[in-house]
Design a protein around this motif. Structure first.
Motif, PDB file in Angstrom:
ATOM      1  N   GLN A   1      24.493  10.309 -10.128  1.00 33.12           N
ATOM      2  CA  GLN A   1      23.093  10.163  -9.662  1.00 33.12           C
ATOM      3  C   GLN A   1      22.368  11.401  -8.973  1.00 33.12           C
ATOM      4  OE1 GLN A   1      25.744   8.424  -8.794  1.00 33.12           O
ATOM      5  NE2 GLN A   1      25.464   6.350 -10.247  1.00 33.12           N
ATOM      6  N   GLY A   2      23.319  12.377  -8.731  1.00 38.15           N
ATOM      7  CA  GLY A   2      22.591  13.721  -8.282  1.00 38.15           C
ATOM      8  C   GLY A   2      23.306  14.184  -6.940  1.00 38.15           C
ATOM      9  N   TRP A   3      23.021  15.401  -6.549  1.00 45.44           N
ATOM     10  CA  TRP A   3      23.878  15.973  -5.649  1.00 45.44           C
ATOM     11  C   TRP A   3      23.721  15.405  -4.259  1.00 45.44           C
ATOM     12  CZ3 TRP A   3      26.834  20.339  -6.534  1.00 45.44           C
ATOM     13  CH2 TRP A   3      26.839  20.795  -7.774  1.00 45.44           C
TER      14      TRP A   3
ATOM     15  N   THR B   1      18.244  10.500  -5.396  1.00 43.94           N
ATOM     16  CA  THR B   1      19.757  10.273  -5.278  1.00 43.94           C
ATOM     17  C   THR B   1      20.220   9.086  -4.310  1.00 43.94           C
ATOM     18  OG1 THR B   1      19.936  12.676  -6.042  1.00 43.94           O
ATOM     19  CG2 THR B   1      21.874  11.651  -4.857  1.00 43.94           C
ATOM     20  N   TRP B   2      19.370   9.282  -3.190  1.00 48.16           N
ATOM     21  CA  TRP B   2      19.839   8.306  -2.157  1.00 48.16           C
ATOM     22  C   TRP B   2      19.529   6.985  -2.448  1.00 48.16           C
ATOM     23  CZ3 TRP B   2      16.180   5.413   0.870  1.00 48.16           C
ATOM     24  CH2 TRP B   2      16.643   4.861   2.111  1.00 48.16           C
ATOM     25  N   ARG B   3      18.465   6.748  -3.450  1.00 47.58           N
ATOM     26  CA  ARG B   3      18.248   5.325  -3.820  1.00 47.58           C
ATOM     27  C   ARG B   3      19.066   5.088  -5.027  1.00 47.58           C
ATOM     28  NH1 ARG B   3      13.886   3.055  -1.727  1.00 47.58           N
ATOM     29  NH2 ARG B   3      12.445   4.222  -0.615  1.00 47.58           N
ATOM     30  N   ALA B   4      19.450   5.974  -5.967  1.00 50.17           N
ATOM     31  CA  ALA B   4      20.154   5.584  -7.174  1.00 50.17           C
ATOM     32  C   ALA B   4      21.748   5.397  -6.764  1.00 50.17           C
ATOM     33  CB  ALA B   4      19.938   6.893  -8.059  1.00 50.17           C
ATOM     34  N   LEU B   5      21.995   5.889  -5.483  1.00 51.93           N
ATOM     35  CA  LEU B   5      23.306   5.903  -5.086  1.00 51.93           C
ATOM     36  C   LEU B   5      23.456   4.340  -4.427  1.00 51.93           C
ATOM     37  CD1 LEU B   5      24.509   9.171  -3.911  1.00 51.93           C
ATOM     38  CD2 LEU B   5      25.497   7.753  -5.724  1.00 51.93           C
ATOM     39  N   GLY B   6      22.391   3.820  -3.849  1.00 50.56           N
ATOM     40  CA  GLY B   6      22.200   2.594  -3.332  1.00 50.56           C
ATOM     41  C   GLY B   6      22.224   2.755  -1.733  1.00 50.56           C
ATOM     42  N   PHE B   7      22.144   3.578  -1.081  1.00 45.89           N
ATOM     43  CA  PHE B   7      22.031   3.737   0.391  1.00 45.89           C
ATOM     44  C   PHE B   7      21.011   3.223   0.849  1.00 45.89           C
ATOM     45  CE2 PHE B   7      24.446   8.097  -0.468  1.00 45.89           C
ATOM     46  CZ  PHE B   7      25.797   7.330  -0.023  1.00 45.89           C
TER      47      PHE B   7
ATOM     48  N   ASN C   1      14.753  21.308  -2.270  1.00 45.55           N
ATOM     49  CA  ASN C   1      14.792  21.400  -3.916  1.00 45.55           C
ATOM     50  C   ASN C   1      15.913  22.323  -4.364  1.00 45.55           C
ATOM     51  OD1 ASN C   1      11.664  21.260  -4.841  1.00 45.55           O
ATOM     52  ND2 ASN C   1      11.603  22.273  -2.821  1.00 45.55           N
ATOM     53  N   VAL C   2      17.063  21.661  -3.775  1.00 41.00           N
ATOM     54  CA  VAL C   2      18.421  22.342  -3.752  1.00 41.00           C
ATOM     55  C   VAL C   2      18.886  22.619  -5.352  1.00 41.00           C
ATOM     56  CG1 VAL C   2      19.918  20.578  -3.443  1.00 41.00           C
ATOM     57  CG2 VAL C   2      20.763  22.646  -2.914  1.00 41.00           C
ATOM     58  N   ASP C   3      18.325  21.509  -6.113  1.00 43.15           N
ATOM     59  CA  ASP C   3      19.018  21.431  -7.530  1.00 43.15           C
ATOM     60  C   ASP C   3      18.462  22.741  -8.484  1.00 43.15           C
ATOM     61  OD1 ASP C   3      16.379  20.405  -7.289  1.00 43.15           O
ATOM     62  OD2 ASP C   3      16.905  18.436  -8.297  1.00 43.15           O
ATOM     63  N   ARG C   4      17.413  23.188  -7.995  1.00 44.89           N
ATOM     64  CA  ARG C   4      16.907  24.529  -8.491  1.00 44.89           C
ATOM     65  C   ARG C   4      17.972  25.472  -8.532  1.00 44.89           C
ATOM     66  NH1 ARG C   4      11.092  25.508  -6.009  1.00 44.89           N
ATOM     67  NH2 ARG C   4       9.962  23.411  -6.688  1.00 44.89           N
TER      68      ARG C   4
END
Length: 403
Positions: A181-183, A206-212, A333-336
């Motif tokens: 779901q992301g970093w 990512t937070w939402r996709a992981l269900g937090f 923007n760490v995924d850059r």
């Protein structure tokens, strides 16, 4: 002078200490809505510059803070199963312990510290010559006077969670893990005997996709232990700090056009905030406290003291808050940068506050060599001992790395 401090955090308590030391005749009351020992979070970090200032201002409380602190050497960045290193050292102390030390010192000096007392309206302090508003970034007092202070609040994008862990980190550690779901990443450092601070951060999607956004405390902790299993080495994450479970936050940037109105003045996070990734919040709060106490001593007229404190404080904060905003944006923007190897990613993270001279990258690569790192550690240790001795610590104190 009759002074009321609203908030028994580092800013409020250390101002009370600093003002009392300069004029024992001040009648100072600190009011705090929470009970003794109730504090959010685990440990805070600081560096020699703060310790130097504390020893100059009040040697006794400085010695107690230093005795309760842990020294960490080096910063390590872990990503893609690789590790890269940054030279340097710092100190960390449990936040609750820090507040206990400051509250006891204030009480010893004759400050009246009143817990479980809510300051609903400044009108109840009409008989005070000065009201110091030190009740944090979410200051209720400042919120009620937002127009007078010219308050501007901006919220960061990344959710973060302030946890503890039984894993003892001896270095300031950043760990980045990629999930489907992301970093997700953490910042960890020692904060007390047997416990480290463990701050988790990720991007909103990512937070939402992981269900937090739907998980309860137990489910959140369980998933994070799975994500960071390799870093935790079988140790548990701890959510509850003194009975209160941690909750996801979004960093609030606080800016006020002025820190004073009539006889009320803002200090610490009530006046300004800097993102936790630059580790300056506690230092700035305590420096505010010292400067305000100094201005009161230097000027007979309260208005002149507050005006000078306000002007000098705003000037000093411009550069710091700009660096903090840049740091926050980098992590948002760490995924850059996550497609880079550990050494290059670590360099990008360490240079996030601005352009660097060309030689610095080569020095960074050299510092990854084990022999070079050992030499740098020895140099940093020597510098730490020299500064400790210069401010008057004993050889035993200077050498101490744990409480």
């Amino acid at each position: 002078m009759k002074i009321v401090c609203i908030g028994a955090g580092p800013a409020g308590l250390y101002f009370a200490i600093s003002a009392k030391l300069r004029d024992a005749g001040h009648e100072i009351t600190v009011v705090e809505r929470d009970p003794p020992g109730a504090t959010y979070g685990w440990g805070v970090v600081y560096w020699d510059d703060l310790l130097d200032a504390l020893y100059i201002n009040d040697r006794e409380s400085a010695q107690r803070v230093r005795a309760a602190s842990t020294v960490w050497q080096e910063q390590v960045v872990a990503i893609h199963g690789q590790r890269a290193y940054l030279n340097g050292y710092g100190y960390s102390v449990n936040r609750a312990t820090l507040l206990d030390v400051l509250a006891q010192r204030a009480t010893d000096l004759g400050v009246d510290v009143q817990y479980e007392r809510t300051a609903e309206d400044l009108a109840e302090f009409d008989d005070a010559d000065l009201v110091v508003v030190a009740d944090g970034a979410n200051s209720r007092t400042r919120q009620r006077m937002a127009d007078e202070f010219g308050t501007q609040l901006d919220q960061g994008d990344n959710p973060y969670l302030w946890l503890g862990t039984t894993r003892m980190f001896d270095k300031f550690t950043f760990g980045f893990e990629q999930t489907p779901q992301g970093w997700v990443w953490f910042h960890a450092y020692p904060s007390a005997a047997g416990v480290s601070t463990f701050i988790v951060e990720c991007q909103e999607r990512t937070w939402r996709a992981l269900g937090f956004d739907e998980f309860d405390d137990a489910a959140t902790t369980r998933l994070l232990e799975e994500v960071f299993d390799e870093h935790l080495a079988g140790h548990a994450l701890i959510s509850s700090a003194r009975g209160k479970p941690a909750s996801w936050q979004r960093f609030t940037q606080v800016y006020n056009q002025t820190w004073r109105h009539d006889n009320a003045v803002l200090v610490g996070d009530a006046a300004h905030t800097t993102h936790f990734t630059i580790g300056s919040g506690t230092r700035l709060a305590m420096i505010d406290a010292v400067v305000l106490a100094e201005k009161l001593q230097e000027h007979e007229q309260l208005d002149h003291a507050l005006k000078e404190y306000d002007g000098e404080g705003h000037a000093a904060m411009r550069v710091v808050q700009a660096a903090a905003r840049t740091s926050m944006a980098w992590f948002e923007n760490v995924d850059r940068y996550t497609d880079r190897n550990a050494v290059d990613f670590c360099y990008a993270m360490s240079s996030r506050s601005g352009l660097q001279p060309p030689w610095r990258y080569q020095a960074h690569r050299l510092a990854q060599n084990r022999a070079a790192r050992e030499a740098l550690r020895l140099s940093a240790t020597g510098l730490r001992w020299w500064r400790a001795r210069r401010r008057g610590e004993s050889w035993k104190q200077a050498a101490a790395t744990h409480p």
